[in-house]
Design a protein around this motif. Structure first.
Motif, PDB file in Angstrom:
ATOM      1  N   THR A 260      -5.203   5.700  -0.788  1.00  0.00           N
ATOM      2  CA  THR A 260      -5.532   4.290  -0.153  1.00  0.00           C
ATOM      3  C   THR A 260      -7.648   4.090  -1.035  1.00  0.00           C
ATOM      4  O   THR A 260      -7.793   3.305  -1.215  1.00  0.00           O
ATOM      5  CB  THR A 260      -6.187   5.089   1.015  1.00  0.00           C
ATOM      6  OG1 THR A 260      -4.894   5.353   1.960  1.00  0.00           O
ATOM      7  CG2 THR A 260      -7.363   3.624   1.621  1.00  0.00           C
TER       8      THR A 260
ATOM      9  N   GLY B 184      -6.002  -2.727  -1.608  1.00  0.00           N
ATOM     10  CA  GLY B 184      -6.244  -1.998  -1.033  1.00  0.00           C
ATOM     11  C   GLY B 184      -5.344  -3.026   0.709  1.00  0.00           C
ATOM     12  O   GLY B 184      -4.868  -3.784   0.627  1.00  0.00           O
TER      13      GLY B 184
ATOM     14  N   LYS C 150      -1.800  10.606   0.890  1.00  0.00           N
ATOM     15  CA  LYS C 150      -2.356   9.133   1.616  1.00  0.00           C
ATOM     16  C   LYS C 150      -4.187   8.944   1.388  1.00  0.00           C
ATOM     17  O   LYS C 150      -4.402   7.784   0.891  1.00  0.00           O
ATOM     18  CB  LYS C 150      -2.186   9.051   2.933  1.00  0.00           C
ATOM     19  CG  LYS C 150      -1.879   7.608   3.518  1.00  0.00           C
ATOM     20  CD  LYS C 150      -1.590   7.976   5.241  1.00  0.00           C
ATOM     21  CE  LYS C 150      -1.834   6.220   5.446  1.00  0.00           C
ATOM     22  NZ  LYS C 150      -1.654   6.956   7.448  1.00  0.00           N
TER      23      LYS C 150
ATOM     24  N   ALA D  80       1.118  -0.978  -0.019  1.00  0.00           N
ATOM     25  CA  ALA D  80       0.051   0.085  -0.487  1.00  0.00           C
ATOM     26  C   ALA D  80       0.995   1.321   0.337  1.00  0.00           C
ATOM     27  O   ALA D  80       0.887   2.021  -0.373  1.00  0.00           O
ATOM     28  CB  ALA D  80      -0.672   0.119   0.889  1.00  0.00           C
TER      29      ALA D  80
END
Length: 205
Positions: free
Chosen positions: A179, A134, A175, A84
């Motif tokens: 995500t 994810g 970020k 990630a």
């Protein structure tokens, strides 16, 4: 002239041309600008331009390769333990070069650059464990016939997400974008993992 002085001159010329490229794309669009426009805007000679680049496409390609080279260097340093983080680093890279990417990917940019970025993203998706899953998700295998189709679709989605994010003035953090985009991409790959490979044609007929 010493080698150091020459290198500094080349570096300065490249910086001026990069800034000129971005300004001219914002002003008149990539397709309309010429080498003459670039050298006039950057206040460098045509000879200086052609010592470093073949044409405006070569200028963009070298700028892009330098930026992506820096990105892949950062990604390689992450290893594979935290996939990630790759996409967080990716969006942080986009934020760092936001004006460049906004110019090249926006409405006044170049379809050629969009295709090139998509191709690099396909490579990144495949190289990094097949897909950008994810948090807390494991990779899902997909049928061989979808191996090219799905990464290409996902790369297109990433480019559109980047373009939207930049044009909206980065309303969320790198970020958060990493995500959300990775989760959407994961959903695409998860769906593709349910597909059944098509049967080969009946050779007995």
């Amino acid at each position: 002239m010493t080698q150091k002085t020459e290198n500094l001159r080349v570096r300065r010329t490249k910086i001026l041309l990069r800034e000129a490229l971005i300004a001219l794309i914002e002003k008149k669009g990539f397709d309309a600008l010429t080498v003459g426009d670039l050298t006039e805007q950057a206040m460098v000679s045509r000879a200086a331009f052609y010592r470093n680049y073949q044409d405006k496409y070569d200028l963009v390609e070298q700028i892009f390769e330098e930026a992506m080279g820096a990105l892949f260097g950062e990604i390689s340093a992450l290893g594979r333990e935290h996939p990630a983080d790759v996409w967080v680093t990716f969006f942080e890279h986009i934020a760092q070069y936001d004006r460049l990417y906004r110019a090249l990917l926006g409405s006044k940019g170049s379809p050629w650059f969009v295709r090139k970025m998509r191709a690099d993203l396909v490579h990144l998706i495949k190289e990094r464990g097949h897909h950008p899953h994810g948090p807390h998700e494991s990779a899902h295998p997909i049928p061989p016939f979808a191996d090219e189709f799905v990464p290409d679709i996902v790369s297109t989605m990433f480019v559109e997400a980047i373009t939207w994010w930049l044009e909206q003035g980065q309303p969320s953090t790198p970020k958060e974008m990493a995500t959300r985009t990775a989760l959407l991409a994961s959903a695409v790959f998860r769906e593709a993992s349910t597909w059944v490979s098509p049967r080969p044609p009946d050779q007995s007929a």
